[in-house]
Design a protein around this motif. Structure first.
Motif, PDB file in Angstrom:
ATOM      1  N   ASN A 102     -12.971 -87.602 107.870  1.00 25.69           N
ATOM      2  CA  ASN A 102     -13.164 -88.374 106.639  1.00 25.69           C
ATOM      3  C   ASN A 102     -14.640 -88.486 106.284  1.00 25.69           C
ATOM      4  OD1 ASN A 102     -12.453 -89.821 104.388  1.00 25.69           O
ATOM      5  ND2 ASN A 102     -12.002 -91.718 105.469  1.00 25.69           N
ATOM      6  N   PRO A 103     -15.318 -87.353 106.071  1.00 22.89           N
ATOM      7  CA  PRO A 103     -16.774 -87.381 105.875  1.00 22.89           C
ATOM      8  C   PRO A 103     -17.231 -88.096 104.612  1.00 22.89           C
ATOM      9  CG  PRO A 103     -15.887 -85.199 105.418  1.00 22.89           C
ATOM     10  CD  PRO A 103     -14.781 -85.988 106.022  1.00 22.89           C
ATOM     11  N   TRP A 104     -16.331 -88.298 103.637  1.00 24.78           N
ATOM     12  CA  TRP A 104     -16.716 -88.993 102.408  1.00 24.78           C
ATOM     13  C   TRP A 104     -16.248 -90.446 102.406  1.00 24.78           C
ATOM     14  CZ3 TRP A 104     -15.278 -85.068  97.933  1.00 24.78           C
ATOM     15  CH2 TRP A 104     -16.128 -83.944  98.038  1.00 24.78           C
ATOM     16  N   ALA A 105     -15.914 -90.995 103.539  1.00 29.20           N
ATOM     17  CA  ALA A 105     -15.291 -92.319 103.623  1.00 29.20           C
ATOM     18  C   ALA A 105     -16.053 -93.366 102.811  1.00 29.20           C
ATOM     19  CB  ALA A 105     -15.205 -92.761 105.077  1.00 29.20           C
ATOM     20  N   GLY A 106     -15.360 -93.976 101.865  1.00 25.60           N
ATOM     21  CA  GLY A 106     -15.896 -95.101 101.118  1.00 25.60           C
ATOM     22  C   GLY A 106     -16.864 -94.778 100.003  1.00 25.60           C
ATOM     23  N   VAL A 107     -17.333 -93.528  99.920  1.00 28.39           N
ATOM     24  CA  VAL A 107     -18.395 -93.216  98.955  1.00 28.39           C
ATOM     25  C   VAL A 107     -17.859 -93.089  97.536  1.00 28.39           C
ATOM     26  CG1 VAL A 107     -20.251 -91.620  98.354  1.00 28.39           C
ATOM     27  CG2 VAL A 107     -19.738 -92.083 100.756  1.00 28.39           C
ATOM     28  N   LEU A 108     -16.692 -92.479  97.367  1.00 33.43           N
ATOM     29  CA  LEU A 108     -16.189 -92.192  96.028  1.00 33.43           C
ATOM     30  C   LEU A 108     -15.353 -93.325  95.446  1.00 33.43           C
ATOM     31  CD1 LEU A 108     -15.134 -88.430  96.407  1.00 33.43           C
ATOM     32  CD2 LEU A 108     -17.309 -89.376  95.597  1.00 33.43           C
ATOM     33  N   THR A 109     -15.201 -94.396  96.179  1.00 34.60           N
ATOM     34  CA  THR A 109     -14.319 -95.465  95.718  1.00 34.60           C
ATOM     35  C   THR A 109     -14.953 -96.340  94.647  1.00 34.60           C
ATOM     36  OG1 THR A 109     -15.079 -96.869  97.548  1.00 34.60           O
ATOM     37  CG2 THR A 109     -13.075 -95.561  97.905  1.00 34.60           C
ATOM     38  N   ARG A 110     -16.262 -96.314  94.520  1.00 34.16           N
ATOM     39  CA  ARG A 110     -16.941 -97.162  93.549  1.00 34.16           C
ATOM     40  C   ARG A 110     -17.919 -96.321  92.737  1.00 34.16           C
ATOM     41  NH1 ARG A 110     -21.272-102.003  94.755  1.00 34.16           N
ATOM     42  NH2 ARG A 110     -21.626-102.624  92.587  1.00 34.16           N
ATOM     43  N   GLY A 111     -17.529 -95.981  91.510  1.00 35.28           N
ATOM     44  CA  GLY A 111     -18.386 -95.193  90.647  1.00 35.28           C
ATOM     45  C   GLY A 111     -19.534 -96.017  90.092  1.00 35.28           C
ATOM     46  N   ARG A 112     -20.643 -95.342  89.821  1.00 35.08           N
ATOM     47  CA  ARG A 112     -21.843 -96.009  89.342  1.00 35.08           C
ATOM     48  C   ARG A 112     -22.092 -95.724  87.867  1.00 35.08           C
ATOM     49  NH1 ARG A 112     -24.774 -97.842  93.810  1.00 35.08           N
ATOM     50  NH2 ARG A 112     -23.213 -98.139  95.454  1.00 35.08           N
ATOM     51  N   ALA A 113     -22.796 -96.655  87.227  1.00 32.57           N
ATOM     52  CA  ALA A 113     -23.216 -96.480  85.842  1.00 32.57           C
ATOM     53  C   ALA A 113     -24.494 -95.648  85.793  1.00 32.57           C
ATOM     54  CB  ALA A 113     -23.454 -97.842  85.194  1.00 32.57           C
ATOM     55  N   LEU A 114     -24.654 -94.872  84.734  1.00 31.37           N
ATOM     56  CA  LEU A 114     -25.833 -94.018  84.616  1.00 31.37           C
ATOM     57  C   LEU A 114     -27.033 -94.741  84.001  1.00 31.37           C
ATOM     58  CD1 LEU A 114     -24.408 -90.551  83.516  1.00 31.37           C
ATOM     59  CD2 LEU A 114     -25.232 -91.273  85.762  1.00 31.37           C
ATOM     60  N   GLY A 115     -26.766 -95.818  83.253  1.00 32.01           N
ATOM     61  CA  GLY A 115     -27.866 -96.508  82.587  1.00 32.01           C
ATOM     62  C   GLY A 115     -28.978 -96.945  83.528  1.00 32.01           C
ATOM     63  N   PRO A 116     -28.685 -97.733  84.561  1.00 29.98           N
ATOM     64  CA  PRO A 116     -29.737 -98.146  85.500  1.00 29.98           C
ATOM     65  C   PRO A 116     -30.412 -96.966  86.192  1.00 29.98           C
ATOM     66  CG  PRO A 116     -27.785 -99.514  85.754  1.00 29.98           C
ATOM     67  CD  PRO A 116     -27.392 -98.392  84.848  1.00 29.98           C
ATOM     68  N   ALA A 117     -29.644 -95.952  86.530  1.00 29.86           N
ATOM     69  CA  ALA A 117     -30.223 -94.781  87.196  1.00 29.86           C
ATOM     70  C   ALA A 117     -31.175 -94.043  86.270  1.00 29.86           C
ATOM     71  CB  ALA A 117     -29.107 -93.844  87.662  1.00 29.86           C
ATOM     72  N   ARG A 118     -30.830 -93.961  84.987  1.00 32.52           N
ATOM     73  CA  ARG A 118     -31.706 -93.297  84.024  1.00 32.52           C
ATOM     74  C   ARG A 118     -33.037 -94.042  83.900  1.00 32.52           C
ATOM     75  NH1 ARG A 118     -28.294 -92.828  80.362  1.00 32.52           N
ATOM     76  NH2 ARG A 118     -27.756 -90.622  80.580  1.00 32.52           N
ATOM     77  N   LYS A 119     -32.980 -95.361  83.912  1.00 34.12           N
ATOM     78  CA  LYS A 119     -34.214 -96.150  83.837  1.00 34.12           C
ATOM     79  C   LYS A 119     -35.073 -95.924  85.075  1.00 34.12           C
ATOM     80  CE  LYS A 119     -32.250 -99.831  80.947  1.00 34.12           C
ATOM     81  NZ  LYS A 119     -31.865-101.269  80.876  1.00 34.12           N
ATOM     82  N   ARG A 120     -34.432 -95.874  86.250  1.00 32.66           N
ATOM     83  CA  ARG A 120     -35.192 -95.636  87.483  1.00 32.66           C
ATOM     84  C   ARG A 120     -35.815 -94.251  87.484  1.00 32.66           C
ATOM     85  NH1 ARG A 120     -30.342 -98.034  89.770  1.00 32.66           N
ATOM     86  NH2 ARG A 120     -30.755-100.238  90.242  1.00 32.66           N
ATOM     87  N   LEU A 121     -35.105 -93.278  86.909  1.00 26.15           N
ATOM     88  CA  LEU A 121     -35.620 -91.907  86.901  1.00 26.15           C
ATOM     89  C   LEU A 121     -36.945 -91.835  86.153  1.00 26.15           C
ATOM     90  CD1 LEU A 121     -35.127 -88.950  87.662  1.00 26.15           C
ATOM     91  CD2 LEU A 121     -33.832 -88.682  85.541  1.00 26.15           C
ATOM     92  N   LYS A 122     -37.088 -92.611  85.105  1.00 31.11           N
ATOM     93  CA  LYS A 122     -38.328 -92.610  84.339  1.00 31.11           C
ATOM     94  C   LYS A 122     -39.500 -93.123  85.168  1.00 31.11           C
ATOM     95  CE  LYS A 122     -36.060 -93.178  79.847  1.00 31.11           C
ATOM     96  NZ  LYS A 122     -35.895 -94.066  78.663  1.00 31.11           N
ATOM     97  N   THR A 123     -39.216 -93.987  86.127  1.00 33.85           N
ATOM     98  CA  THR A 123     -40.296 -94.558  86.942  1.00 33.85           C
ATOM     99  C   THR A 123     -40.683 -93.675  88.117  1.00 33.85           C
ATOM    100  OG1 THR A 123     -38.817 -95.801  88.421  1.00 33.85           O
ATOM    101  CG2 THR A 123     -39.444 -96.849  86.336  1.00 33.85           C
ATOM    102  N   VAL A 124     -39.813 -92.749  88.507  1.00 38.20           N
ATOM    103  CA  VAL A 124     -40.137 -91.884  89.657  1.00 38.20           C
ATOM    104  C   VAL A 124     -40.717 -90.550  89.229  1.00 38.20           C
ATOM    105  CG1 VAL A 124     -38.346 -92.942  91.056  1.00 38.20           C
ATOM    106  CG2 VAL A 124     -37.826 -90.846  89.797  1.00 38.20           C
ATOM    107  N   ASN A 125     -40.682 -90.253  87.922  1.00 40.57           N
ATOM    108  CA  ASN A 125     -41.247 -88.972  87.437  1.00 40.57           C
ATOM    109  C   ASN A 125     -42.747 -88.917  87.683  1.00 40.57           C
ATOM    110  OD1 ASN A 125     -38.881 -87.886  86.581  1.00 40.57           O
ATOM    111  ND2 ASN A 125     -39.091 -88.530  84.449  1.00 40.57           N
TER     112      ASN A 125
END
Length: 312
Positions: free
Chosen positions: A289-312
């Motif tokens: 079960n190598p993916w155990a628990g990872v796919l059960t909760r999907g994430r929103a892209l909005g917060p990730a997109r904001k973080r991406l701007k700060t790591v560029n």
């Protein structure tokens, strides 16, 4: 999965799968000359792996890669479901330019065995579900090396995983059974395909800018040189990716297999470590079960997109 099979004199074999009995025609037909895998072997594999593959394909339209004469013979990619398929095989009608197409949706082990009878060697799944087609709940990065160089794939996966961690996005790995890896991020299904592919492109471009000597987002092969291609094209509407635990129509009968991030560091793991030549090995990996628990909760892209701007 449990079940019994018996061969009749007319060259068919009845296979019990769940609550149904599926007839496999020409069960001794060799589909993978190397390592000598027959249609009956493929059906048996699909039945045994069903409890692991069904959660990955259930409620998703499929594109079937069929090889009626086996690997090395003619192949065709089937999207529309023929009228002759059993009524109990689920279909999903999808609008297309000039009409509609009815994709197979595989929700049970009997359908898996029936697809083996149809010589569907490879299952390609949509990244969205049948009842929410325009909104993907998976995001896929396909790490495609210019040659058979898994060390380069392993390095690219590490770097991509680190960037996704910075964006607070969980991710899982899958060997493709060919040359590379798929890195998959679970989404909450609230973004469109256009938005998710755009985000994936931004992530890939950020990574390629950090490592311009080894990574590229160039679509044209002649522009890539010896760099690994960060392919995000699978994130478009109606595009597909190979399903976890699906065989690949290649010599050796390799299987696309989920792995853990810890296994990425195992020098014995490559894109083709697992195959139908060692079904017990595939099942052993599935039981980890190598993916155990990872796919059960999907994430929103909005917060990730904001973080991406700060790591560029």
């Amino acid at each position: 999965m449990s079940g019994r099979a018996g061969t009749d004199p007319d060259g068919t074999r009845d296979v019990r799968a769940g609550r149904r009995t599926v007839t496999v025609h020409r069960p001794d037909k060799v589909l993978f000359p190397d390592p000598g895998i027959s249609k009956a072997d493929l059906a048996a594999y699909y039945r045994r792996i069903a409890m692991f593959v069904l959660p990955q394909v259930r409620d998703r339209p499929l594109m079937l890669e069929r090889h009626p004469d086996g690997v090395g013979g003619p192949r065709f990619l089937q999207k529309d479901t023929p009228d002759g398929y059993p009524d109990w095989v689920r279909r999903k009608k999808v609008d297309k330019e000039g009409g509609t197409v009815r994709h197979v949706v595989c929700d049970d082990s009997a359908t898996l065995v029936f697809l083996a009878d149809q010589a569907a060697l490879v299952l390609h799944r949509w990244l969205s579900r049948a009842d929410r087609l325009p909104w993907p709940d998976l995001l896929v990065f396909d790490l495609d090396p210019p040659r058979d160089d898994f060390a380069a794939v392993r390095d690219a996966a590490r770097r991509l995983g680190e960037l996704l961690d910075q964006l607070h996005l969980p991710s899982v790995l899958m060997t493709t059974g060919s040359k590379g890896l798929h890195v998959t991020v679970p989404l909450n299904g609230h973004a469109t395909f256009e938005e998710s592919r755009g985000f994936a492109r931004e992530v890939a471009e950020t990574l390629a800018e950090r490592h311009p000597q080894t990574l590229t987002t160039a679509v044209r092969k002649r522009s890539r040189g010896n760099r690994l291609y960060l392919d995000v094209q699978r994130n478009g509407y109606a595009q597909t990716g190979v399903a976890p635990w699906s065989p690949r129509a290649l010599p050796g009968a390799p299987v696309a297999v989920p792995i853990s991030w810890e296994q990425l560091e195992d020098p014995g793991v490559t894109a083709r470590t697992w195959s139908l030549g060692d079904v017990e090995g595939v099942l052993e990996q599935a039981k980890r079960n190598p993916w155990a628990g990872v796919l059960t909760r999907g994430r929103a892209l909005g917060p990730a997109r904001k973080r991406l701007k700060t790591v560029n």
